[in-house]
Design a protein around this motif. Sequence first.
Motif, PDB file in Angstrom:
ATOM      1  N   GLY A  15       0.861  -1.172   0.000  1.00  0.00           N
ATOM      2  CA  GLY A  15       0.000   0.000   0.000  1.00  0.00           C
ATOM      3  C   GLY A  15       0.893   1.215   0.000  1.00  0.00           C
ATOM      4  O   GLY A  15       2.116   1.085   0.075  1.00  0.00           O
ATOM      5  N   TYR A  16       0.317   2.385  -0.115  1.00  0.00           N
ATOM      6  CA  TYR A  16       1.176   3.566  -0.098  1.00  0.00           C
ATOM      7  C   TYR A  16       0.420   4.774   0.391  1.00  0.00           C
ATOM      8  O   TYR A  16      -0.819   4.819   0.340  1.00  0.00           O
ATOM      9  N   THR A  17       1.149   5.734   0.911  1.00  0.00           N
ATOM     10  CA  THR A  17       0.614   7.062   1.162  1.00  0.00           C
ATOM     11  C   THR A  17       1.541   8.028   0.424  1.00  0.00           C
ATOM     12  O   THR A  17       2.639   7.644   0.023  1.00  0.00           O
ATOM     13  N   VAL A  18       1.092   9.258   0.237  1.00  0.00           N
ATOM     14  CA  VAL A  18       1.901  10.229  -0.500  1.00  0.00           C
ATOM     15  C   VAL A  18       2.068  11.490   0.336  1.00  0.00           C
ATOM     16  O   VAL A  18       1.113  12.236   0.541  1.00  0.00           O
ATOM     17  N   THR A  19       3.262  11.680   0.868  1.00  0.00           N
ATOM     18  CA  THR A  19       3.587  12.902   1.596  1.00  0.00           C
ATOM     19  C   THR A  19       4.752  13.547   0.847  1.00  0.00           C
ATOM     20  O   THR A  19       5.902  13.160   1.030  1.00  0.00           O
ATOM     21  N   PRO A  20       4.458  14.494  -0.059  1.00  0.00           N
ATOM     22  CA  PRO A  20       5.523  15.032  -0.906  1.00  0.00           C
ATOM     23  C   PRO A  20       6.636  15.680  -0.097  1.00  0.00           C
ATOM     24  O   PRO A  20       6.411  16.199   1.001  1.00  0.00           O
ATOM     25  N   SER A  21       7.832  15.642  -0.662  1.00  0.00           N
ATOM     26  CA  SER A  21       8.934  16.399  -0.077  1.00  0.00           C
ATOM     27  C   SER A  21       8.689  17.868  -0.380  1.00  0.00           C
ATOM     28  O   SER A  21       8.490  18.231  -1.537  1.00  0.00           O
ATOM     29  N   PRO A  22       8.720  18.706   0.649  1.00  0.00           N
ATOM     30  CA  PRO A  22       8.415  20.118   0.407  1.00  0.00           C
ATOM     31  C   PRO A  22       9.508  20.848  -0.374  1.00  0.00           C
ATOM     32  O   PRO A  22       9.243  21.889  -0.959  1.00  0.00           O
ATOM     33  N   HIS A  23      10.718  20.313  -0.384  1.00  0.00           N
ATOM     34  CA  HIS A  23      11.795  21.048  -1.053  1.00  0.00           C
ATOM     35  C   HIS A  23      12.172  20.478  -2.401  1.00  0.00           C
ATOM     36  O   HIS A  23      12.909  21.098  -3.156  1.00  0.00           O
ATOM     37  N   HIS A  24      11.715  19.284  -2.715  1.00  0.00           N
ATOM     38  CA  HIS A  24      12.099  18.690  -3.993  1.00  0.00           C
ATOM     39  C   HIS A  24      11.223  19.262  -5.112  1.00  0.00           C
ATOM     40  O   HIS A  24      10.012  19.408  -4.922  1.00  0.00           O
ATOM     41  N   PRO A  25      11.824  19.580  -6.271  1.00  0.00           N
ATOM     42  CA  PRO A  25      11.049  20.230  -7.335  1.00  0.00           C
ATOM     43  C   PRO A  25       9.739  19.526  -7.704  1.00  0.00           C
ATOM     44  O   PRO A  25       8.767  20.185  -8.044  1.00  0.00           O
ATOM     45  N   ILE A  26       9.704  18.187  -7.657  1.00  0.00           N
ATOM     46  CA  ILE A  26       8.420  17.534  -7.927  1.00  0.00           C
ATOM     47  C   ILE A  26       7.898  16.770  -6.708  1.00  0.00           C
ATOM     48  O   ILE A  26       6.980  15.963  -6.807  1.00  0.00           O
ATOM     49  N   GLY A  27       8.480  17.034  -5.554  1.00  0.00           N
ATOM     50  CA  GLY A  27       7.958  16.428  -4.320  1.00  0.00           C
ATOM     51  C   GLY A  27       8.334  14.977  -4.121  1.00  0.00           C
ATOM     52  O   GLY A  27       7.795  14.300  -3.254  1.00  0.00           O
ATOM     53  N   ALA A  28       9.298  14.489  -4.925  1.00  0.00           N
ATOM     54  CA  ALA A  28       9.630  13.061  -4.859  1.00  0.00           C
ATOM     55  C   ALA A  28      10.742  12.794  -3.849  1.00  0.00           C
ATOM     56  O   ALA A  28      11.672  13.573  -3.708  1.00  0.00           O
ATOM     57  N   LYS A  29      10.637  11.663  -3.185  1.00  0.00           N
ATOM     58  CA  LYS A  29      11.700  11.172  -2.309  1.00  0.00           C
ATOM     59  C   LYS A  29      12.238   9.873  -2.913  1.00  0.00           C
ATOM     60  O   LYS A  29      11.587   9.267  -3.748  1.00  0.00           O
ATOM     61  N   GLY A  30      13.405   9.446  -2.464  1.00  0.00           N
ATOM     62  CA  GLY A  30      13.974   8.201  -2.985  1.00  0.00           C
ATOM     63  C   GLY A  30      13.208   6.986  -2.484  1.00  0.00           C
ATOM     64  O   GLY A  30      12.554   7.027  -1.439  1.00  0.00           O
TER      65      GLY A  30
END
Length: 796
Positions: free
Chosen positions: A732-747
């Motif tokens: 399953g997943y949740t989505v909490t964008p990275s506030p500083h990444h240009p597209i909100g993605a984390k590794g």
Amino acid sequence: SAMPQEREPNPAMTASDRPIGFGRVQRKEDPRFIRGKGRYLDDIVLPGMLHGAMLRSPVAHARLVSIDTTEALAHPKVLAVITGKDLEGLNLAWAPTLSADVMAILATDKVRFQGQEVAFVVAEDRYSARDALELIDVEYEDLPPVVDARRALDPGAPVIRDDKEGQTDNHIFDWEAGDKAETDAVFARADVVVRQEMVYPRVHPAPMETCGAIADYDPVDGKLTLYETTQAPHAHRTLYAMVAGIPEHKIRVIAPDIGGGFGNKVGIYPGYVCAVVGSILTGRPVKWVEDRSENLMSTAFARDYTMTGEIAATRDGRILAVRTHVLADHGAFNATAQPTKYPAGFFSIFTGSYDLQAAHCSVTGVYTNKAPGGVAYACSFRVTEAVYLVERMVDVLAKELEMDPAELRLRNFIRPEQFPYKNKTGWEYDSGDYEPALRMAMELIDYEGLRREQAEKRARGELMGIGVSFFTETVGAGPRKHMDIVGLGMADGAEVRVHPTGKAVVRLSVQTQGQGHETTFAQIVAEELGIPPEDIEVVHGDTDQTPFGLGTYGSRSTPVSGGAVALAARKVQEKARLIAAAMLETRPEDLEWEKGRWYVKGDPSAGKTIAEIALGAHGTVALPEGVDGNLDAEVTYDPPNLTFPFGAYICAVDVDPGTGKVHVRRFTAVDDCGTRINPMIVEGQIHGGLADGVGMALMEFIGFDEQGNCLGGSFMDYLIPTAMEVPDWETGYTVTPSPHHPIGAKGIGESATVGSPPAVVNAVVDALAPFGVTHMDMPCTPARVWEAMQGRPTPP
Ligand code: MCN
Ligand code: CUN
């Protein structure tokens, strides 16, 4: 542009409508892989190519008395035999490591681990090269080996690194993080303190393709073309230039398709250097590819941390502080790959996902007579060890408090309003929302139902265990003011070019080894420019064709290079606006962007698509002042912070009371890596990492006997899980964008490997609770489990 939000797949939308975060954009690289048309290092055959083979030490610690190569050189197909002495003449016998130490390329004075490189044969074919190894006569004078890291600092222990001036013992470094006094004070007044010793054993990334190189030195123009299985082509090129003195513009590193890296292909191995020397000596290309045993015995291992953990809490289950001391076994050379300021990697994120009052860790690194390495195998720079420590400790505490381990975690999470959260060892967690992730995992696996089932089974004498783990990672190193590897700042470049007909190419400094970059980086550009992913070519793995950057490891490609690509595409978009304004004879401010097109505000029919603008840029349009005639942009992205993905894992195991065999029956993983670029690839990354975790928890182990003989040197002894040993993953997943990444993605590339081992071990320990077992070290093999059931824990 707006943060892309996760959506449920909508079959009516195509990939080009919504390139990011939705649906199943098929992998662009798969058609060639599925057809067996991948081009891996060993597929490359150059005209006149010779083959190298490495002679390795059969013993762990010995003085090198003499090497006689006469007979090998007399072999009709042998062209060269290279020894440490030969390299000394070139000043290449020793080379700097990625951790400010030196390592032997070929041994000169001593051998320091079994499998260490001693001599290199160059022959007409691989078989002759290998045959000739047996014709080399080496005399060794045995020395007592240091095998157990816990004995490495004993007075009188043999000194392994007597090559280093002033090195009189096996000590490498002491490092600490957090506030010791504050932590000790919290411990002193806590109601409850629990302590547990644990070993995260030595394991190995064991990629499907082993490591290798083809060196092709052209004596006429002095250019070295080096094909390598490398995760970091640019960093390698710079290091070769620095170490071997070959001018950097005369070195071209090419990484072909790579059959898995997992951190094993970050460093420079002696075989690569020997291939280069072999090519310079013979004037012909030299290929060197190691075999499976060479890979397992001599290349970058992972973990080997002996940890003492302590956790302080209130009686009602409020965790106050964590402290730990670690003994880190780095093998014979300190060659771990990690940012300079972090000799223990990012281990200091052992505070986990909990809001603590204090924390302290100290790490002591030691030399042993084992292969060097330490940072590899989807480790996120030692976050694996950190997560294992804290997640095991929380379970030990839950047991002491007689609390449910999920409940204990829920009570102590950092709360959503606390982000960005500064932890007690100096990390700033960018974003997080932990409770929903754990609740989702509990719901997906029916946690309550499993506990009821367990109670019923226990009543019948059956052994079932449930293990929970919750992790937070720190991935995406830089920023470069804080992070470098051998002085190279951790940033990455990207270049986007839109061709006259509106197709594009994006050039990356990072290097895929199976993660699907050809697809996901095209998706990022597609999202920003409205060009369909299939019309975007992704170029990587060739230093002559791509911008400089530090490469792929620590799940940094998306956080760093992904940022670079998004920003480069946005630069293109801005440039397109200026050109579109010229074409439409209007002002740039009067234009509005919609996917793939600039149009006149209030008059949507008057607009230019990115393809029209590209043609304009390269065509006859009168370009505005200061705008040059292309639609290209380049960015070097220095991230402001790392990204902090997290996840909740729950595992259910059954243990056979007769044999001690553990069966992983169910495994639920809820991950949050912010904006998901390609959900299918993300899921694939998680599936792979979960298999890694089950493998490490139950079977993977690089062991040594007292003489320092490696006991994990083949797949007969180093067991890796197959489809038979892993369950159907439930994700399953949740989505909490990275506030500083240009597209909100984390590794995401290492999350599951990091997070899953404690879930499995916690489940095994839970299953063995009726026997009074409170801890077990990995791997939980049938023999060890059975011993634990007899009240005889296997000594680590
Ligand atoms: N991705 C995504 N959305 C996100 C994050 C990632 O769609 N929010 C995608 C990426 O675009 C990329 C893949 O998932 O295609 C992994 O991305 P990322 O987390 O940035 O990791 P890297 O690409 O930097 O890969 C490195 C990481 C590491 S360090 C190890 S170790 C490991 C891992 O990847 N080695 C692997 N996964 C591996 N998978 C394969 N098949 N082979 C390896 O060697
Ligand atoms: Cu630590 S293994 Mo990956 O970073 O290549």
